[in-house]
Scaffold this motif. Sequence first.
Motif, mmCIF file in Angstrom:
data_model
loop_
_atom_site.group_PDB
_atom_site.id
_atom_site.type_symbol
_atom_site.label_atom_id
_atom_site.label_comp_id
_atom_site.label_asym_id
_atom_site.label_seq_id
_atom_site.Cartn_x
_atom_site.Cartn_y
_atom_site.Cartn_z
ATOM 1 N N VAL A 525 0.837 -1.201 0.000
ATOM 2 C CA VAL A 525 0.000 0.000 0.000
ATOM 3 C C VAL A 525 0.874 1.254 0.000
ATOM 4 N N GLN A 526 1.926 1.272 0.805
ATOM 5 C CA GLN A 526 2.809 2.439 0.829
ATOM 6 C C GLN A 526 3.434 2.680 -0.543
ATOM 7 N N THR A 527 3.869 1.601 -1.188
ATOM 8 C CA THR A 527 4.518 1.737 -2.500
ATOM 9 C C THR A 527 3.537 2.262 -3.544
ATOM 10 N N MET A 528 2.331 1.696 -3.569
ATOM 11 C CA MET A 528 1.353 2.126 -4.566
ATOM 12 C C MET A 528 0.804 3.508 -4.257
ATOM 13 N N ALA A 529 0.708 3.851 -2.964
ATOM 14 C CA ALA A 529 0.270 5.203 -2.621
ATOM 15 C C ALA A 529 1.283 6.234 -3.097
ATOM 16 N N ALA A 530 2.571 5.901 -2.988
ATOM 17 C CA ALA A 530 3.608 6.819 -3.457
ATOM 18 C C ALA A 530 3.526 7.034 -4.961
ATOM 19 N N LEU A 531 2.944 6.076 -5.682
ATOM 20 C CA LEU A 531 2.728 6.232 -7.122
ATOM 21 C C LEU A 531 1.471 7.038 -7.413
ATOM 22 N N ASP A 532 0.772 7.462 -6.362
ATOM 23 C CA ASP A 532 -0.427 8.284 -6.486
ATOM 24 C C ASP A 532 -1.515 7.586 -7.288
ATOM 25 N N LEU A 533 -1.696 6.290 -7.014
ATOM 26 C CA LEU A 533 -2.784 5.577 -7.677
ATOM 27 C C LEU A 533 -4.111 5.987 -7.066
ATOM 28 N N PRO A 534 -5.159 6.098 -7.859
ATOM 29 C CA PRO A 534 -6.482 6.376 -7.303
ATOM 30 C C PRO A 534 -6.896 5.262 -6.347
ATOM 31 N N PRO A 535 -7.723 5.573 -5.338
ATOM 32 C CA PRO A 535 -8.083 4.578 -4.312
ATOM 33 C C PRO A 535 -8.617 3.272 -4.874
ATOM 34 N N ALA A 536 -9.543 3.325 -5.832
ATOM 35 C CA ALA A 536 -10.110 2.087 -6.367
ATOM 36 C C ALA A 536 -9.053 1.268 -7.084
ATOM 37 N N GLN A 537 -8.166 1.938 -7.843
ATOM 38 C CA GLN A 537 -7.118 1.216 -8.559
ATOM 39 C C GLN A 537 -6.112 0.616 -7.586
ATOM 40 N N LEU A 538 -5.836 1.331 -6.528
ATOM 41 C CA LEU A 538 -4.895 0.796 -5.521
ATOM 42 C C LEU A 538 -5.437 -0.493 -4.919
ATOM 43 N N LEU A 539 -6.713 -0.519 -4.558
ATOM 44 C CA LEU A 539 -7.282 -1.749 -3.988
ATOM 45 C C LEU A 539 -7.316 -2.873 -5.021
ATOM 46 N N ARG A 540 -7.551 -2.515 -6.280
ATOM 47 C CA ARG A 540 -7.534 -3.516 -7.350
ATOM 48 C C ARG A 540 -6.151 -4.165 -7.444
ATOM 49 N N ASN A 541 -5.102 -3.341 -7.437
ATOM 50 C CA ASN A 541 -3.731 -3.866 -7.492
ATOM 51 C C ASN A 541 -3.387 -4.667 -6.239
ATOM 52 N N LEU A 542 -3.888 -4.211 -5.085
ATOM 53 C CA LEU A 542 -3.617 -4.928 -3.833
ATOM 54 C C LEU A 542 -4.274 -6.300 -3.859
ATOM 55 N N ASP A 543 -5.453 -6.377 -4.426
ATOM 56 C CA ASP A 543 -6.148 -7.662 -4.558
ATOM 57 C C ASP A 543 -5.367 -8.606 -5.468
ATOM 58 N N GLU A 790 13.053 18.414 3.144
ATOM 59 C CA GLU A 790 12.656 17.126 2.589
ATOM 60 C C GLU A 790 12.298 17.359 1.129
ATOM 61 N N TRP A 791 12.520 16.344 0.278
ATOM 62 C CA TRP A 791 12.163 16.487 -1.119
ATOM 63 C C TRP A 791 11.823 15.119 -1.693
ATOM 64 N N GLY A 792 11.178 15.109 -2.871
ATOM 65 C CA GLY A 792 10.837 13.850 -3.491
ATOM 66 C C GLY A 792 10.211 14.060 -4.849
ATOM 67 N N ALA A 793 9.903 12.951 -5.497
ATOM 68 C CA ALA A 793 9.286 12.982 -6.817
ATOM 69 C C ALA A 793 8.353 11.792 -6.943
ATOM 70 N N SER A 794 7.232 11.963 -7.640
ATOM 71 C CA SER A 794 6.283 10.889 -7.843
ATOM 72 C C SER A 794 5.562 11.076 -9.164
ATOM 73 N N ARG A 795 5.146 9.963 -9.728
ATOM 74 C CA ARG A 795 4.391 10.020 -10.978
ATOM 75 C C ARG A 795 2.949 10.415 -10.704
ATOM 76 N N THR A 796 2.345 11.091 -11.661
ATOM 77 C CA THR A 796 0.936 11.444 -11.613
ATOM 78 C C THR A 796 0.280 10.941 -12.891
ATOM 79 N N GLY A 797 -1.034 11.099 -12.969
ATOM 80 C CA GLY A 797 -1.720 10.654 -14.178
ATOM 81 C C GLY A 797 -1.265 11.402 -15.412
ATOM 82 N N ALA A 798 -0.869 12.666 -15.242
ATOM 83 C CA ALA A 798 -0.459 13.483 -16.391
ATOM 84 C C ALA A 798 1.044 13.477 -16.619
ATOM 85 N N GLY A 799 1.829 13.061 -15.640
ATOM 86 C CA GLY A 799 3.291 13.106 -15.785
ATOM 87 C C GLY A 799 3.966 12.842 -14.456
ATOM 88 N N LYS A 800 4.544 13.894 -13.882
ATOM 89 C CA LYS A 800 5.235 13.729 -12.599
ATOM 90 C C LYS A 800 5.177 15.025 -11.818
#
Length: 811
Positions: A525-543, A790-800
């Motif tokens: 969940v932490q890994t997929m949340a960092a990828l900014d997956l939408p909630p429904a898609q995150l649960l789908r991947n977790l399943d 603190e700093w970081g980078a993550s992907r979004t639906g449109a890019g990053k």
Amino acid sequence: MERGTDLEAPPSHLAGSGAPAGRVPLAVVVVDREGLVSHWSTGARRLFGTAKEAAVGRPVSDLLPVSEDQEDSPYGPYGAYDGLGPDLGASIDGGLSYPAAGSARITVPDGDRVDVLWWAYPLVGPGGQRLLVLAADAAALRPHPTDEDTAVERIAPAFALHTDFPGADELARRLPEILPSMSVEESARIVGQVLELGYPILEFSQNDRVPVTPDWGVPRRAERKARRERLVRAMAAGEPVPEELQDEGEDLEYAAVRERLEFLNEVSGKIGTSLDLARTIVEVSKAVVPRFTDVAGTYLREQVVAGEGFPDGVPDTTTMWHRVAVEHTDEPGRWDDVVPVGEAMPFPVHTPFFQCMTTGEPVLVPRISEQMGHAIASQFEKRDIRPLITGRSMLVVPLKARNVVLGFMILLRHPERAEFNDMDRVTGAELAARAGLVLDNARMYTFQESVAETLQDSMLPHIPPRMAGCDIATRYLPGTLLGRVGGDWFDSVKLPGARTAFVVGDVMGHGLNSAAMMGQLRTAVQTMAALDLPPAQLLRNLDDLAQRLGDTYLATCLYAVYDPIASELRIANAGHIPPVLVRAEDGRSDLLDLPTGAPIGVGGVPFEAVRVRVQPGDRLVMCTDGLVEMRGEDIGVGLATLCESAAHPAASMDDACDTIIRALNTRGGRKDDVALLMARLNGIEPEDVAEWRFTRDAAEVGRARAVVREQLHEWGLAKLAENAELMVSELVTNAVRHSHRGPVELRLVRGDTLLCEVDDDDHDLPTLLSAGPGDETGRGLRVVSTLAREWGASRTGAGKTVWFELTLPRR
């Protein structure tokens, strides 16, 4: 024979008058409010011929059918006693609300009929018991006329008040022992009513009354011991055995062995009542003083006290032994300063303690001589222990389990008391063996509990109390002390755009396997949340992940994303109980109406996300079902209590969590783990957010620096302007250089920190490089990494999104 289920003979002066002699078993039966048997003693099995397993839970009227005809009873004196026989049937059926006693004829399973004397007590109060019945075989109490024809006219059951007859204290002490299947509170309540209503007696005539108590008539232990000691002294001196002690001599060895066995059984019942190591140590010490010894000092290996493992092999002179308990009958405080509890020390070779711990066998010292006392005292530096030990008899017994010496006990008797002998050595060895097993169980439990707590702590996240636009408080409660590791978890994850993800999950089951599964899902969940997956898609991947891990486990999960700028929640549910939303405006609390979804691990099912508008100050409460679900109770009751307690005003988030825990965790019966996460959704005001768009033009980098500098001066954060400008310049330059078609977006958010985010339409995340002296690129992120909090980078639906934070200056 069950403890405390025998009646002793009446006094000897009555035995010669036709009164019965010898032991008579006492049957004890307890009936609940449904008329079913809830307790059936060993004496009841012997008297009525039905085993306990077949009796408990059956209607008492089936087990004790009272015969109406007693005229042909050979025990006429009983049946004629005030016509009380039939009252047993009335008592059993609940027809009597007062205590009664009498005689009755009962048909037993094999068809025979048994004449009994009985006492019945109707029970009142909060417990489930309705009736206590005591019964004795009338045949054993039948009077037999003597040659002098002085038999008593009758033997009849009756009651005596504690105010006018001795024996009440003895009955109060022993009655709980004949009700071992009941709790202490239930036994105490029954004893209180028995003493209030009158305790049972036998009337042998109008004037002679004998109390019916489990220990009545037994010669005092001190008297028996004195008689045996007199006999031993006479035999040792070669003198004729006194006539009154001759019978004692024939039974001396048997009585001594029986007394030791009784002592060991009594000690076994007093130790090991819990798996707490400290409590077990105290129980072991108190069990032998003063019955077996006058002083008991308990020493354990250092690793046992620490709940750790220790190397195999025999202890040596370097092994450290902790004094964990000292129990004695001397005046208070006499031992405390000389041998304080908690001290650790090794023992040299010449001491009996070293001999005991290396051989694993008891060491008997009949009397501690001056020389030995001096040798032992030499270990205690400036403290003189000789007055405490010299002249006393000593027995050192090893505490061992599975052939490993865990510690030893030093037992001392006062000089005026009989020395320890060979029989004491055997008794002490058996005592230590039983105590060693109990201590080892407590040690292993302490060790496993420590491992479990360490594992659980390592798996549960340490969530900061404040994140962007929200305050967070959490609680975790293990289901039981024996199951501290479970599959419940909570988490929060920082997301781009000043958003925060809240997670609560529950792997079905308990133990290390469930905890391991929980750890895998939480990491995913932490890994997929960092990828900014939408909630429904995150649960789908977790399943999908759970399916690949195996089909053994199922889990429920609730995943929510809070956007403090847009003031909304996006929530998806996988078979979990819904969250509670407490509205700040009116204090109303409601369960959010969400699509339930199937648990994680079912496979092939859809998940759906719901958007919920929130206002600043609203509180979101997420928990696992262990908090609201109670065996035998509809879960709706727990959910209603959760809503009510969540809405209760509280001074802080921690207080609000504690209010919920108190409301739901004190109902009793909870066996499952509990994970609770509460978030106060404070939001971020529009004036604390600034946004700009830039074209894919290198000249836009200068404009970006200018708007940042101007905005920070407007917010009163001029001290941050120089570093912020430099880092924004680097990030915007990279975005302009690597974006494809879309614009570059810059956003500043003023909260607990200054957050800066730069978005573009390139999906490749930047990498921190090691730039050499001659390299023209690669230094930008190095500058950001050096200057940012603190700093970081993550992907979004449109890019990053590439972001950094700066600590706000103190005001």
